[in-house]
Design an enzyme around this catalytic site. Structure first.
Site, mmCIF file in Angstrom:
data_model
loop_
_atom_site.group_PDB
_atom_site.id
_atom_site.type_symbol
_atom_site.label_atom_id
_atom_site.label_comp_id
_atom_site.label_asym_id
_atom_site.label_seq_id
_atom_site.Cartn_x
_atom_site.Cartn_y
_atom_site.Cartn_z
ATOM 1 N N LEU A 199 1.292 3.207 -6.999
ATOM 2 C CA LEU A 199 1.549 4.518 -6.408
ATOM 3 C C LEU A 199 2.257 4.264 -5.087
ATOM 4 O O LEU A 199 1.897 3.320 -4.364
ATOM 5 C CB LEU A 199 0.248 5.280 -6.157
ATOM 6 C CG LEU A 199 -0.516 5.793 -7.381
ATOM 7 C CD1 LEU A 199 -1.849 6.410 -6.945
ATOM 8 C CD2 LEU A 199 0.307 6.810 -8.156
ATOM 9 N N ASP A 200 3.233 5.088 -4.754
ATOM 10 C CA ASP A 200 3.931 4.856 -3.492
ATOM 11 C C ASP A 200 3.025 5.194 -2.317
ATOM 12 O O ASP A 200 1.931 5.730 -2.467
ATOM 13 C CB ASP A 200 5.252 5.636 -3.450
ATOM 14 C CG ASP A 200 5.058 7.136 -3.481
ATOM 15 O OD1 ASP A 200 4.242 7.655 -2.697
ATOM 16 O OD2 ASP A 200 5.724 7.812 -4.294
ATOM 17 N N LEU A 201 3.493 4.881 -1.125
ATOM 18 C CA LEU A 201 2.679 5.003 0.086
ATOM 19 C C LEU A 201 2.135 6.404 0.284
ATOM 20 O O LEU A 201 1.006 6.594 0.757
ATOM 21 C CB LEU A 201 3.524 4.583 1.304
ATOM 22 C CG LEU A 201 2.834 4.565 2.660
ATOM 23 C CD1 LEU A 201 1.750 3.494 2.697
ATOM 24 C CD2 LEU A 201 3.851 4.331 3.774
#
Length: 322
Positions: free
Chosen positions: A104-106
């Site tokens: 999952l991105d930041l």
């Protein structure tokens, strides 16, 4: 034990996913019997060969560990984040060497699977296995029927056309979902993907004119986030492990069978044993694992015009605070 591909042996020992192990081999960081190995497809026998990764002998894992984590926004899902906090920093200290399955991105949040089972990670990660991944996505307004149809059938992106997806407007989020602070005003979409390109959902919604305001990962195959609190990391229940491995087409790891103890007998009575069930069935709870995550939306429903696809009855229910 017979020889197997080196990256498979390393993944089974919890070094990382097969792809990560292949990168370590190509970088010359793996030695077998004192010789560096960089040839793709090289084989080794972990029972007989001495395998060393980054100067440390490879240890065969007898039993695997499985955890699910509610990743907060602002935490990296990579195993190495430099000065930034990563999902591994939220795992229990006694969990041992784990690695995340999927990313999952930041700025995204929700379900992350942590494990040392490289074979399971290999089966769950590549798009060719088409395991469903369910997300809840917040956008500013109700997408038109044309936009929804495009999202369902495939969006043209610079890296290629996306695979068909399940997309629907939802009025409410799962009652158990605990969100962190952040935007909640807008319209929630439920999106089920069977592939995993980098920042795919954000790219898809932006391409049809509805940028993603918030993205929450809810389910990976039969495994759901459930009632997990923000930042919480817990071991999977036996039923969840079984459901995941069965969905991945892998044999279920079983605990050793328990031997029934004899009960004291009265003179002339028939022999009896403790317990009615067969040994080794375990006590897996009913849980939510195994229900599946198939969406109700179907590709191509409705006419392709530019009218809103549905009318919301106000802002969706705000989930309980984390």
């Amino acid at each position: 034990m017979s020889k197997e591909r080196l990256q498979k042996v390393m993944a089974a020992a919890g070094v990382g996913s097969r792809r990560k192990c292949e990168e370590l081999i190509a970088a010359g960081r793996v030695y077998v019997n004192g010789q560096v190995v960089q040839t793709p497809g090289s084989k080794a026998d972990p029972a007989r060969d001495q395998i060393v990764v980054d100067g440390k002998p490879l240890k065969v894992v007898a039993t695997h560990h499985y955890y699910k984590l509610h990743k907060p926004r602002g935490v990296l899902s990579d195993s190495e984040g430099g000065e930034r906090r990563t999902v591994l920093d939220l795992a229990p200290a006694e969990a041992g060497r784990l690695f995340p399955v999927g990313r999952l991105d930041l700025h995204s949040e929700g379900l992350i699977l942590l494990t040392d089972d490289g074979e399971l990670a290999h089966r769950l990660t590549p798009p060719r296995y088409e395991h469903p991944k369910t997300y809840y996505v917040l956008v500013e307004r109700v997408p038109t029927t044309t936009a929804l149809l495009t999202l369902r059938q495939g969006v043209e992106l610079p890296e290629g056309r996306t695979a068909p997806a399940e997309v629907e407007v939802v009025q409410e989020l799962p009652v158990d979902l605990a969100l962190s602070r952040g935007p909640t005003e807008g319209v929630w979409l439920r999106i089920v993907l069977r592939e995993g390109k980098k920042r795919q959902i954000r790219s898809m919604t932006a391409a049809v004119g509805y940028p993603t305001l918030r993205l929450v990962s809810w389910a990976l195959g039969p495994l759901t986030l459930g009632k997990l609190a923000l930042g919480e990391c817990v071991p999977l229940a036996p039923a969840e492990v079984r459901a995941l491995r069965q969905a991945a087409g892998l044999a279920v790891e079983r605990a050793p069978a328990r031997v029934a103890k004899s009960l004291p007998q009265r003179p002339g009575a028939r022999p009896q044993t403790a317990g009615r069930g067969s040994a080794g069935r375990g006590s897996a709870g009913r849980g939510s694992a195994g229900r599946g995550s198939a969406g109700r939306g179907s590709a191509g429903r409705g006419s392709a015009d530019d009218r809103p696809a549905g009318r919301t009855r106000g802002v969706p229910r705000r989930p309980r605070a984390a």
